[in-house]
Scaffold this active site. Sequence first.
Site, PDB file in Angstrom:
ATOM      1  N   GLN A  23     -19.381 -37.329  -9.826  1.00 29.44           N
ATOM      2  CA  GLN A  23     -19.429 -36.435 -11.100  1.00 29.44           C
ATOM      3  C   GLN A  23     -19.581 -35.273 -10.947  1.00 29.44           C
ATOM      4  O   GLN A  23     -19.209 -34.116 -11.526  1.00 29.44           O
ATOM      5  CB  GLN A  23     -20.480 -37.015 -11.979  1.00 29.44           C
ATOM      6  CG  GLN A  23     -20.309 -38.406 -12.470  1.00 29.44           C
ATOM      7  CD  GLN A  23     -21.255 -39.075 -13.293  1.00 29.44           C
ATOM      8  OE1 GLN A  23     -21.970 -39.989 -13.005  1.00 29.44           O
ATOM      9  NE2 GLN A  23     -21.101 -38.778 -14.662  1.00 29.44           N
ATOM     10  N   HIS A 118     -22.880 -45.430  -6.764  1.00 32.76           N
ATOM     11  CA  HIS A 118     -22.739 -45.053  -8.054  1.00 32.76           C
ATOM     12  C   HIS A 118     -21.409 -45.356  -8.518  1.00 32.76           C
ATOM     13  O   HIS A 118     -20.726 -44.305  -8.735  1.00 32.76           O
ATOM     14  CB  HIS A 118     -23.514 -43.549  -8.252  1.00 32.76           C
ATOM     15  CG  HIS A 118     -24.072 -43.200  -9.757  1.00 32.76           C
ATOM     16  ND1 HIS A 118     -25.096 -42.772 -10.033  1.00 32.76           N
ATOM     17  CD2 HIS A 118     -23.060 -43.155 -10.831  1.00 32.76           C
ATOM     18  CE1 HIS A 118     -25.250 -42.734 -11.293  1.00 32.76           C
ATOM     19  NE2 HIS A 118     -23.985 -42.812 -11.708  1.00 32.76           N
ATOM     20  N   ASN A 162     -26.208 -48.494  -8.677  1.00 32.10           N
ATOM     21  CA  ASN A 162     -26.452 -47.845 -10.104  1.00 32.10           C
ATOM     22  C   ASN A 162     -25.688 -48.749 -11.100  1.00 32.10           C
ATOM     23  O   ASN A 162     -24.633 -49.043 -10.919  1.00 32.10           O
ATOM     24  CB  ASN A 162     -25.787 -46.414 -10.273  1.00 32.10           C
ATOM     25  CG  ASN A 162     -25.978 -45.828 -11.403  1.00 32.10           C
ATOM     26  OD1 ASN A 162     -27.305 -45.251 -12.018  1.00 32.10           O
ATOM     27  ND2 ASN A 162     -25.034 -45.568 -12.412  1.00 32.10           N
ATOM     28  N   GLU A 163     -26.482 -49.361 -12.013  1.00 34.26           N
ATOM     29  CA  GLU A 163     -26.048 -49.955 -13.035  1.00 34.26           C
ATOM     30  C   GLU A 163     -24.970 -51.003 -12.900  1.00 34.26           C
ATOM     31  O   GLU A 163     -23.775 -51.091 -13.360  1.00 34.26           O
ATOM     32  CB  GLU A 163     -25.459 -48.814 -14.354  1.00 34.26           C
ATOM     33  CG  GLU A 163     -26.310 -48.027 -14.777  1.00 34.26           C
ATOM     34  CD  GLU A 163     -25.961 -47.022 -15.646  1.00 34.26           C
ATOM     35  OE1 GLU A 163     -24.537 -47.035 -15.899  1.00 34.26           O
ATOM     36  OE2 GLU A 163     -26.774 -46.557 -16.554  1.00 34.26           O
TER      37      GLU A 163
HETATM   38  C1  NOJ Z   1     -25.303 -43.787 -16.725  1.00 31.53           C
HETATM   39  C2  NOJ Z   1     -24.440 -43.350 -15.474  1.00 31.53           C
HETATM   40  O1  NOJ Z   1     -25.286 -43.572 -14.449  1.00 31.53           O
HETATM   41  C3  NOJ Z   1     -23.784 -41.964 -15.325  1.00 31.53           C
HETATM   42  O2  NOJ Z   1     -23.104 -42.001 -14.190  1.00 31.53           O
HETATM   43  C4  NOJ Z   1     -23.329 -41.369 -16.687  1.00 31.53           C
HETATM   44  O3  NOJ Z   1     -23.071 -40.220 -16.380  1.00 31.53           O
HETATM   45  C5  NOJ Z   1     -24.545 -41.607 -17.663  1.00 31.53           C
HETATM   46  N1  NOJ Z   1     -24.849 -43.020 -17.970  1.00 31.53           N
HETATM   47  C6  NOJ Z   1     -24.053 -40.982 -19.136  1.00 31.53           C
HETATM   48  O4  NOJ Z   1     -23.118 -41.790 -19.661  1.00 31.53           O
END
Ligand code: NOJ
Length: 449
Positions: A23, A118, A162-163
């Site tokens: 990002q 990520h 991540n997530e």
């Molecule tokens: C969680 C994510 O980890 C991140 O990459 C994302 O930009 C933010 N949420 C906002 O949506």
Amino acid sequence: MALARPLRIPKGFLLGTASAAHQVEGGLWNDWMRMERDEPGRVKNGDSAAVAIDHFRRYREDLALLAAMGHTAQRFSVEWARVEPEPGHFDLSALRHYVDVVAACRELGMEPVVTLHHFTLPVWLADRGGVLDPEAPRLFARYAAACAEAFGEEVRWWVTLNEPNVLMALGYAEGEWPPHRRSPALALRAAAGMLRMHAAAATALHQVSATHGRPAMVSIAHHERPFRPVPRSIAARCVAWVPDLLFNRWFLWSCARGRVLPPAGSGQVVPGLRGSLDYLGLNYYADERVRFDWRASSRLFVSSDPDPALPRNSLGWSIDPAGLRRALVSLSDEFRLPLLVTENGVADEDDELRSGFLLDHLRAAVEAIADGADVLGYLHWTGFDNFEWLEGYGAKFGLVAVDRATLERRPKPSAEVFADVCRTGVIPTPRHPSGMRVGAAPRAGPPTG
Ligand code: NOJ
């Protein structure tokens, strides 16, 4: 309504921001960049992460700016595709770059919190099936070990994945993100694959860190998005609980038991999984109000809309600081682990909502401590406006604006509000409760990153 009083933040509580390589860095080649090349139009307005905010080259100034605001922690991700551009070939100059980033954080007085995955993957791994590849856990552990070796005793806080629940949903069930699969069965296999990847990486991180005499603190960054059925709807209540458990609890329960739990497995023991979480990283944005929808088969017949009683951000997500407190307390009660808010933030076009949002959510995080949760810190998403996945640069989550033509950085008023809190250790009485204004029209939608 009684006004909240100023609240003191406990000593040692980590305060800072979080980001992710894809990002912000620019100059990457991975599965998301390949999607951009092969499927122009997937990302809103044709935006590209090719340059992002050029953080790869400007990291020193960027980190210095955040440190000057009094931040004491910085979460960032290492890009696997950069560090291991070919399987088994580690690029030492890329590793050295991240060693420099860690050193810069330390010199500037910010605790580094390092994420290893990520959302993005090296294309060579994506081509072998990505997280579905049976070799992915071994490969991920090898990459994790290389990072832990390179950082030595300088890094204590790690996020393996991540997530994983968001990647499962958007990459494998709904097909919006790479690898664009729309199969509930594959989504479950992906979840099990990521569970095994996490276990293998956690084992490697614990082992390598022990040799450096600095015990690693390892977690995933868990995205918690409680599904709340529309009140009084029995159908909603019936359909909400399965996706809620799958999305919000399956991964964590599997970690706690050390097994691949149903429906993604049948209880197989995963070596290294039990005890793999030393703390719990929490990414919290919003709760989701859900109802039964017979057309939404890929979402297990659940669709969601924002609670009309709550204010919304510019992407239409609800704003409810009490939700963060609830999430921290319920995770603490259930898993008995220290918690770190690894992400919390607001899409806010004109920085109208962010100051109130930040103060209210930070207050909620500190108040959760009084409720018994061991909350170690709060990392705001994010330092700089950046590439918000399929939303491109349209969704603005940063404390600092970035001019898309010149890449010039301009701190927003909310950055100063957060800086004051970081410097004084006191959360002031909010002048406006967060999100007085109701934002953009509701977007029916899945959790986005
Ligand atoms: C969680 C994510 O980890 C991140 O990459 C994302 O930009 C933010 N949420 C906002 O949506």
